[in-house]
Design an enzyme around this catalytic site. Sequence first.
Site, mmCIF file in Angstrom:
data_model
loop_
_atom_site.group_PDB
_atom_site.id
_atom_site.type_symbol
_atom_site.label_atom_id
_atom_site.label_comp_id
_atom_site.label_asym_id
_atom_site.label_seq_id
_atom_site.Cartn_x
_atom_site.Cartn_y
_atom_site.Cartn_z
ATOM 1 N N HIS A 17 -7.145 1.375 -6.793
ATOM 2 C CA HIS A 17 -7.450 0.466 -5.663
ATOM 3 C C HIS A 17 -8.143 -0.779 -6.248
ATOM 4 O O HIS A 17 -9.318 -1.027 -6.002
ATOM 5 C CB HIS A 17 -8.334 1.185 -4.650
ATOM 6 N N ARG A 51 -13.588 -8.725 0.510
ATOM 7 C CA ARG A 51 -12.174 -8.438 0.269
ATOM 8 C C ARG A 51 -11.358 -9.720 0.496
ATOM 9 O O ARG A 51 -10.438 -10.014 -0.267
ATOM 10 C CB ARG A 51 -11.678 -7.336 1.234
ATOM 11 N N ARG A 72 0.881 -1.184 0.000
ATOM 12 C CA ARG A 72 0.000 0.000 0.000
ATOM 13 C C ARG A 72 0.904 1.215 0.000
ATOM 14 O O ARG A 72 1.732 1.387 0.902
ATOM 15 C CB ARG A 72 -0.918 0.015 1.218
ATOM 16 N N GLN A 92 -10.100 -3.531 -4.039
ATOM 17 C CA GLN A 92 -11.418 -3.121 -3.541
ATOM 18 C C GLN A 92 -12.472 -3.245 -4.644
ATOM 19 O O GLN A 92 -13.574 -3.751 -4.421
ATOM 20 C CB GLN A 92 -11.346 -1.671 -3.043
ATOM 21 N N CYS A 143 -16.493 1.858 -0.078
ATOM 22 C CA CYS A 143 -15.340 0.999 0.247
ATOM 23 C C CYS A 143 -14.942 1.079 1.717
ATOM 24 O O CYS A 143 -14.270 0.180 2.219
ATOM 25 C CB CYS A 143 -14.156 1.351 -0.642
ATOM 26 N N ASP A 152 -17.313 7.560 -2.105
ATOM 27 C CA ASP A 152 -16.071 7.370 -1.343
ATOM 28 C C ASP A 152 -15.840 8.642 -0.537
ATOM 29 O O ASP A 152 -16.495 9.672 -0.778
ATOM 30 C CB ASP A 152 -14.913 7.142 -2.344
#
Length: 310
Positions: free
Chosen positions: A135, A295, A108, A138, A267, A227
């Site tokens: 991402h 996930r 990450r 996700q 998310c 988001d």
Amino acid sequence: MKNFINIADLSSNDLMSILEEAKKRKIKRKGFNKSAPDDDKPFEGKSMAMIFEKPSTRTRMSFDIAVKQLGGSTIILNPDGIHYGKGDETLKDTAKILTEYVDIVMLRTSEHKNLEEFGKHLEIPIINGLSDQSHPCQIMSDIMTFEEIKGPIKEKTISWIGDGNNNMSNSLIEAAGKFNFNLKIGCPKKYSPDKRILKWAKKNKVNLLVTHKPELAVAESDCIMTDKWVSMNDKVNKKLKKKNLKNYQVNKRLMSLAKLDAIFMHCLPVGRGEEVTDEVIDGNKSVVWTQALNRIHAQKSIINWCLGLG
Ligand code: CP
Ligand code: NVA
């Protein structure tokens, strides 16, 4: 060697087969304890190193559990606690060491180029656990969740409301091209998708509408997504950005303009009362907890895909 850095890097067939395997594995382990391994333990004796340059709850935990369910083990590294391209060791040498010790790396990062650079030096696969640009893990979980609830996503309409220029919206645009769904983005002009991703969308014939009217973006929609208005990486005037996005809140009124059976996705982490009201995220159209759970399942298949296991 197969890296999982962007959705755009994979073929539609590979992406679809990753999700098919994830769905099958999820069904097969019904009734198992949360961290109990799958019967076939494809990752037994293997391990994954995870490096987090930024905070994470879901990615950290879901990868750890995913690896346990595949029968393997994880090592979580804090970049401040290792020689990570600083001090007296080059990034190349750190990558060489990880190649010796583990079978796969998840990173990450705040800077997408770190994924590419680290990936270049590793002789084992690398998975993008979120960058400033994308991402993909996700979005894979989100598509899996959509399909579990509403069937194939192909030709369905997904709406993205709020910040149209962040890691999630970029990966969603790429997914629209690969999974062939219609995507409608409702965002202020200032937060529209950047030129590079729009160029990709055009080249890949994505059925994409970018509008500044949120009402138009949610019309006929099967799923409304949003988001955080200010992402971890955003170096902006937060107050001003939130003010500019005020009219893009997903609330009961906006949800009512989509299809009657439309679902809501986020998310997480969420800015309650900002991009979405409590009433919507805690309401019966919201599937955010399933997205988080999936996930684990989507990432198990991503790991298997990278290593040719499963
Ligand atoms: N959705 C997501 O990636 O959450 P974390 O930042 O908690 O990992
Ligand atoms: N766009 C958000 C996603 C968090 C999972 C961020 O980068 O902070």
